[in-house]
Structure formats: C-alpha cells, structure tokens
Design a protein around this motif. Structure first.
Motif, PDB file in Angstrom:
ATOM      1  N   VAL A  65       0.837  -1.197   0.000  1.00  0.00           N
ATOM      2  CA  VAL A  65       0.000   0.000   0.000  1.00  0.00           C
ATOM      3  C   VAL A  65       0.875   1.251   0.000  1.00  0.00           C
ATOM      4  N   VAL A  69       1.134   4.064  -2.939  1.00  0.00           N
ATOM      5  CA  VAL A  69       0.924   5.487  -2.645  1.00  0.00           C
ATOM      6  C   VAL A  69       2.100   6.305  -3.156  1.00  0.00           C
ATOM      7  N   ASN A 104      -6.118   8.252  -3.796  1.00  0.00           N
ATOM      8  CA  ASN A 104      -7.238   7.731  -3.031  1.00  0.00           C
ATOM      9  C   ASN A 104      -7.199   6.212  -3.073  1.00  0.00           C
ATOM     10  N   ILE A 105      -7.537   5.601  -1.957  1.00  0.00           N
ATOM     11  CA  ILE A 105      -7.499   4.148  -1.817  1.00  0.00           C
ATOM     12  C   ILE A 105      -8.904   3.634  -1.518  1.00  0.00           C
ATOM     13  N   ALA A 134      -2.733   3.954   4.831  1.00  0.00           N
ATOM     14  CA  ALA A 134      -3.118   4.997   3.881  1.00  0.00           C
ATOM     15  C   ALA A 134      -3.517   6.288   4.564  1.00  0.00           C
ATOM     16  N   GLN A 138      -4.963   9.930   2.911  1.00  0.00           N
ATOM     17  CA  GLN A 138      -6.413  10.031   2.802  1.00  0.00           C
ATOM     18  C   GLN A 138      -7.020  10.354   4.157  1.00  0.00           C
ATOM     19  N   VAL A 142     -11.317   5.927   4.237  1.00  0.00           N
ATOM     20  CA  VAL A 142     -11.093   5.022   3.107  1.00  0.00           C
ATOM     21  C   VAL A 142     -12.401   4.297   2.797  1.00  0.00           C
ATOM     22  N   PRO A 187     -10.404   6.146  -7.029  1.00  0.00           N
ATOM     23  CA  PRO A 187      -9.229   5.621  -6.303  1.00  0.00           C
ATOM     24  C   PRO A 187      -8.074   5.316  -7.244  1.00  0.00           C
ATOM     25  N   ILE A 189      -5.672   3.296  -5.972  1.00  0.00           N
ATOM     26  CA  ILE A 189      -5.277   1.987  -5.459  1.00  0.00           C
ATOM     27  C   ILE A 189      -6.523   1.266  -4.960  1.00  0.00           C
ATOM     28  N   VAL A 191      -7.543  -2.293  -2.958  1.00  0.00           N
ATOM     29  CA  VAL A 191      -7.104  -3.477  -2.231  1.00  0.00           C
ATOM     30  C   VAL A 191      -8.283  -4.441  -2.169  1.00  0.00           C
TER      31      VAL A 191
END
Length: 234
Positions: A65, A69, A104-105, A134, A138, A142, A187, A189, A191
C-alpha cells in the motif's frame, strides 16, 4: 623472502562473493534433494530459507500500500490553478505550479458464502491495517465495499470498527472492483480481499490492484496485472 609475490597467498573474499557462494551452495543442495538425494534436514531448511525467504504477509500488505501510494505521488502534475513560487521572476507569464496528486485508496472485501467467519475476521483486521497505512494520504476516510455477486455496502471508514459487511451469496469481485472505480474521487489503489473463487476483470483496472488472497490454491487465478499477497497463517 621479502621479494616474494604476496598475490600467490590466500585472497580475502568480499561480501558480494560470499553471498554468491552461499546461494550457489544452497542451489546445489536443493538440486540434490530434487534429484532424490538426501541431506541433513537442517541443511535443507537453511537452503530453502536462503533462496525462498518468508516475508510476513502483514508487512508485505502494508508495504504494498505504501509503495503504491509513493508511486502515485511520484506522478507530479502541472497545474495552473495555483500561482507558482517562481511567478515573481516572470510577472507577465503565468507559470504552472508543481502538484503531487494525493492518491485515493478503496478496499473491496469478498463477503460471498465461501468466505468463512475466520476469513472475514482476517479481512477486517487487515482492512484496518491498510486504512492505517493509507491514513497519511487520505484524511477523509477510506471507502470499504463489501461485495459477493453484488455490492451490499460502501462506507468510508477511519478504522476497522466502522466497516460494514453484508452478503453471503455468489462471488463476482468484478462488481466490487467496478464499484470502486466508480467512486469519486476515483481511487488510484484498490485493495481486494478474497479467497480467490471469483472471476477478475479481463483488463487491468485504471487503479493499481492489490489482491490479498486468503487461499493459496487460488493463486493461479489471480491476473498478472495485480499484485498478489497470499495470507499464510502458518
């Protein structure tokens, strides 16, 4: 005598050479075992540990992560909506300012029927860790999406206790990934936490995809465009 060439004596081995020798010996050990040879158990374990080091997957997830980023933040953009600090030297020319995008994640959790309560508990714990990783990028929370073959919840969370789970049906994580990509802001990223019994998008999403896989046997199904991290409870 004093005129003897000292270069004929034993030469010290450097650190890089020692590492090459160690790895070569370890490879020889593994090759010997594969050819149905036998070696001391400790020697085989040493060779396996050297050539296949085990990285704790919790640290690997947090690192993945953070690296994602950093990759996104490295994409420096030029914007004209802010005056550059160099503007005073060029009063008649509007100079763009440098801006590092804030990535943004989003987190997608598989809540299909194949996910056991233990798996879901693990997802909650690791979602909390991912949110913490994160947090510097952010500050508004999240988004966490719970999905089986449909999206059942999507809520921004600052900690794992705020995550809402729902589902229990079939599995299609393409729906969750698509929902994540529809978020605004979009986003950078995603996950995905799943046991792997799901189809994946044929094409890589625009976001970097990190798959936290809870069943190692499903690893072959994870697309090559995704970063796969296998949960190993051993």
């Amino acid at each position: 005598g004093s005129g003897q060439d000292k270069s004929d004596g034993p030469r010290a081995i450097g650190r890089a050479e020692r590492e090459i020798i160690r790895r070569q010996v370890a490879q020889d050990v593994q090759q010997h075992v594969r050819s149905r040879g036998t070696v001391a158990g400790g020697l085989e374990r040493w060779a396996d540990a050297l050539l296949n080091p085990v990285v704790p997957w919790q640290k690997e997830l947090a690192a993945a992560v953070r690296h994602a980023v950093a990759d996104v933040q490295g994409m420096v953009d030029y914007r004209y909506n802010r005056i550059s600090r160099r503007q005073s030297s060029q009063p008649r020319i509007v100079l763009p300012s440098l801006r590092k995008p804030v990535p943004n994640i989003a987190i997608v959790i598989d809540t299909s029927g194949s996910m056991s309560s233990k798996m879901l508990a693990r997802c909650l714990a690791e979602a909390g860790s991912a949110i913490k990783s994160a947090s510097g990028a952010q500050s508004t929370g999240v988004p966490v999406i719970s999905c089986d073959a449909a999206v059942h919840a999507c809520k921004k969370a600052f900690r794992k206790e705020q995550i809402v789970l729902g589902g229990g049906g079939g599995t299609d994580m393409r729906v969750g990934i698509e929902a994540a990509e529809q978020l605004r802001p979009k986003p950078a990223i995603i996950v995905l936490m799943t046991d792997g019994g799901t189809p994946y998008p044929e094409r890589a999403p625009s976001a970097k995809l990190i798959v936290l896989l809870l069943d190692e046997q499903a690893r072959a199904g994870v697309p090559t465009y995704a970063r796969c991290i296998v949960v190993n409870e051993a």
